[in-house]
Design a protein around this motif. Structure first.
Motif, PDB file in Angstrom:
ATOM      1  N   GLN A  69       0.802  -1.225   0.000  1.00 47.86           N
ATOM      2  CA  GLN A  69       0.000   0.000   0.000  1.00 47.86           C
ATOM      3  C   GLN A  69       0.833   1.273   0.000  1.00 47.86           C
ATOM      4  OE1 GLN A  69      -3.253  -0.052  -0.388  1.00 47.86           O
ATOM      5  NE2 GLN A  69      -3.241  -2.278  -0.394  1.00 47.86           N
TER       6      GLN A  69
ATOM      7  N   ALA B 100      -6.404  -1.322 -12.652  1.00 51.17           N
ATOM      8  CA  ALA B 100      -5.299  -1.068 -11.732  1.00 51.17           C
ATOM      9  C   ALA B 100      -4.077  -1.854 -12.180  1.00 51.17           C
ATOM     10  CB  ALA B 100      -5.700  -1.474 -10.317  1.00 51.17           C
ATOM     11  N   LYS B 110      -3.499   2.454  -8.304  1.00 52.35           N
ATOM     12  CA  LYS B 110      -4.426   1.990  -7.279  1.00 52.35           C
ATOM     13  C   LYS B 110      -5.867   2.090  -7.771  1.00 52.35           C
ATOM     14  CE  LYS B 110      -1.415   3.271  -3.420  1.00 52.35           C
ATOM     15  NZ  LYS B 110      -1.319   3.991  -2.124  1.00 52.35           N
ATOM     16  N   ALA B 199      -4.125  -0.158  -3.195  1.00 50.90           N
ATOM     17  CA  ALA B 199      -3.214  -0.917  -4.053  1.00 50.90           C
ATOM     18  C   ALA B 199      -3.572  -2.399  -3.966  1.00 50.90           C
ATOM     19  CB  ALA B 199      -1.772  -0.702  -3.606  1.00 50.90           C
TER      20      ALA B 199
END
Lengths: 172, 477
Positions: A69, B100, B110, B199
């Motif tokens: 992330q 994505a 993302k 993500a």
């Protein structure tokens, strides 16, 4: 997070902030508390020699899914046991090399923070793999030699949250 | 300039309606079923029955099919702006499925999303054709942690989770793995929504790009100082559709650690969340059947989807056909979408610790060398690429064999389909150490694939089990 014999593991929040537990031992903050903390602990570090580069494999609790992330300020540091020559791999920006004899008696958080401002950029470093329980990075061949030690640290609120330190296992 | 005016109008209408019927407007209303154990709104996955732990935990859950979860939370992907009032259709029905790209360290493309509290309003109840997804609620999500997670359709059947809707009863091992999140993060609700971008760790090459479902969960209710130091709301938890019923007990979630209240100004605090199943659904159970199966065609009202490509080529990995007797529902995400030898879509196991099967002791075990990205997904190759394979210890490369040396081989990989190889255990060599490596070197890139002697347990799985047992013994989180 408590686990039981049940199959569920739960809906777990990994909220970093105040969850960092301060352990004793030379006043270091070890990032190895419960799941509500930044957990960094290395089970093993292996090196694989190729014709152009060396693959370094860090296995253990190395943030895992959060690294998908965010560009977390996580650093892997590998140094020669004999000289303190090191490569610090910053997951955000790549590799830096230098010499830090102060690491030879065991790395501390303050020493790790000091290294953020030292060393020279090392061309040819790259992230090869990121996943749960493993990070692989590649560094140029010939930068480090002999027996190596390694550890990881993460930056949080101006401090360095340290993993344990392990010997690097050279794989043929 | 147009959007803020519409937004203001929407909020004004919401305000008026909520004054008119306050008890029926909100994520939780008087219409929500009540959990008899807590006396408050029951925590139920939308469209699924009431589920709670039984006397022995999740081993014997209490399931009440007479109580079915309603629409509380909705995720939408690919919107240009959050909805001001009515919640829009999922992206497949808008012909706007976002795309994505899977890369680590936040470097990928993302999936942008918005999580919205959904309310049926007495003036425009759910079922009215022009408001089938409800209307945006007022402020229940404000300042709350909102967990957003993605699940990948690994086998490309259009569903997430173990299902019989695909007509295939033999792919349970793959579909169980679909319940493991492939992207998850915590976001903070503000102005009645939580928005951001997630993500995704699992993508695929051209011809095998998986569709993922985005889902969400949050605790509602007030923050009380006597409840976890005021760091989390007292609940109940609300969810979008999920492929399982999650554990929601805060004592089991937070553990003994200290937790700070939500702080949107500190992005590093939002490190993560891990949502896992409490009840693992079995579609053959007549009490709920396929109620937990996520549908990815836009017909699932509370979730939304995206399609995900793998990232840039970063080296080579070892791919094998999944073993239907093995368990793949682990956090290391062994299964990845791929294209087979004939270009057909398939699923491969790209294990980090590949334990060989028994056939490797004899005629050899079939595998493929495939291009991978930095997250271990099968990747597209920009051009045919030469690679050199090197096997250590007892490991041999039986085929191809152009040089008569079973410890080395040179190959050329044309595309994402990879190259077939045959691995064997040298019958004359010692089995120790049980861990060897297949090194793949290509254009300065080095990959090391760990190969385990047949019968050697997967060390990743062993470590996870050992850690859980240790934590259970010590009672520490």
């Amino acid at each position: 997070m408590r686990f039981s014999n049940e199959s569920c593991a739960g809906w777990r929040w990994a909220l970093v902030a105040a969850a960092v537990v301060v352990f004793g031992g030379a006043g270091e903050r070890l990032a190895s508390a419960g799941i509500t903390a930044v957990e960094l602990s290395l089970d093993s570090v292996q090196s694989f020699a190729g014709s152009d580069g060396v693959l370094l494999r860090f296995e253990g609790t190395v943030l895992g899914a959060p690294l998908v992330q965010i560009d977390y300020p996580l650093h892997f540091l590998v140094f020669e046991q004999a000289t303190g020559r090191y490569v610090r791999f910053d997951m955000s920006s790549g590799g830096v090399s230098g010499v830090a004899p102060q690491l030879l008696d065991g790395a501390s958080a303050s020493e790790s923070l000091g290294l953020l401002y030292e060393g020279n950029a090392l061309v040819g470093c790259e992230v090869v793999f990121v996943g749960e329980g493993r990070v692989d990075v590649q560094i140029p061949k010939g930068v480090l030699s002999g027996p190596l030690e390694a550890y990881a640290f993460a930056l949080y609120e101006g401090d360095a949250l340290m993993s344990n330190q392990v010997a690097v296992e050279a794989t043929p | 300039m147009k959007r803020p005016r519409l937004h203001a109008l929407g909020l004004a209408v919401l305000g008026a309606l909520s004054v008119a019927a306050a008890s029926d407007y909100g994520v939780l209303t008087g219409r929500d079923p009540i959990d008899p154990a807590t006396g408050r709104a029951a925590e139920i996955v939308p469209g699924a029955p009431f589920v709670a732990k039984g006397p022995n935990g999740w081993k014997d859950p209490v399931i009440d099919p007479s109580l079915v979860g309603d629409l509380d939370l909705v995720v939408r992907t690919g919107l240009a702006a959050p909805p001001a009032f009515a919640i829009p259709k999922p992206s497949p029905l808008r012909h706007a499925v976002p795309h994505a790209v899977a890369e680590p360290l936040g470097a990928g493309t993302k999936v942008s999303f918005v999580v919205i509290g959904s309310s049926a309003h007495p003036f425009w109840p759910l079922g009215v054709f022009f408001l089938p997804y409800g209307v945006r609620t007022a402020d229940e999500l404000d300042g709350r942690h909102v967990a957003v997670m993605a699940f990948a359709d690994l086998d490309g059947d259009g569903y997430i989770g173990v299902t019989h809707l695909d007509g295939n009863l033999a792919d349970e091992a793959i579909e169980e793995a679909e319940r493991e999140p492939v992207g998850q993060h915590v976001f903070i609700g503000q102005t009645a929504i939580a928005e951001g971008a997630l993500a995704i760790a699992v993508g695929g090459p051209t011809g095998a790009r998986p569709r993922i479902a985005l889902a969400a969960a949050a605790y509602l209710g007030p923050f009380l100082p006597e409840f976890h130091g005021g760091a989390i709301p007292v609940g109940p938890a609300v969810f979008t559709h999920l492929p399982f019923h999650p554990e929601t007990d805060p004592d089991r979630i937070i553990g003994g650690g200290l937790v700070e209240p939500p702080d949107p100004t500190n992005p590093l605090m939002l490190l993560g969340v891990h949502v896992r199943e409490g009840l693992k659904p079995d579609p053959g159970d007549p009490r709920y059947g396929e109620a937990f199966t996520l549908r990815l065609d836009g017909s699932d009202p509370s979730i939304d989807v995206a399609d995900v490509s793998s990232g840039a080529f970063a080296g080579f990995g070892l791919a094998r056909t999944p073993d239907p007797s093995w368990r793949y529902d682990t956090e290391d995400l062994k299964l990845r979408p791929a294209v087979g030898p004939s270009g057909e879509r398939t699923v491969y196991e790209l294990a980090r610790h590949a334990a060989l099967h028994a056939e490797s002791l004899g005629s050899g075990e079939a595998a493929r060398i495939v291009p991978v990205d930095r997250l271990g997904n099968v990747a597209d190759l920009p051009a045919p690429t030469a690679a050199t394979l090197r096997a250590t210890g007892w490991l041999q490369i039986l085929a191809p064999d152009a040089d008569g040396d079973p410890s080395r081989e040179s190959i050329v990989v044309d595309d994402a389909r990879g190259v077939a190889i045959l691995l064997r255990v040298d019958p004359a060599a010692s089995a120790n150490p049980t861990r060897q490596h297949l090194l793949v070197e290509s254009a300065g890139r080095l990959n090391a694939i760990e190969i385990l002697y047949p019968g050697t347990p997967d060390p990743y799985r062993s470590n996870v089990v050992a850690r859980k047992r240790s934590e259970a013994r010590s009672g520490t989180p």
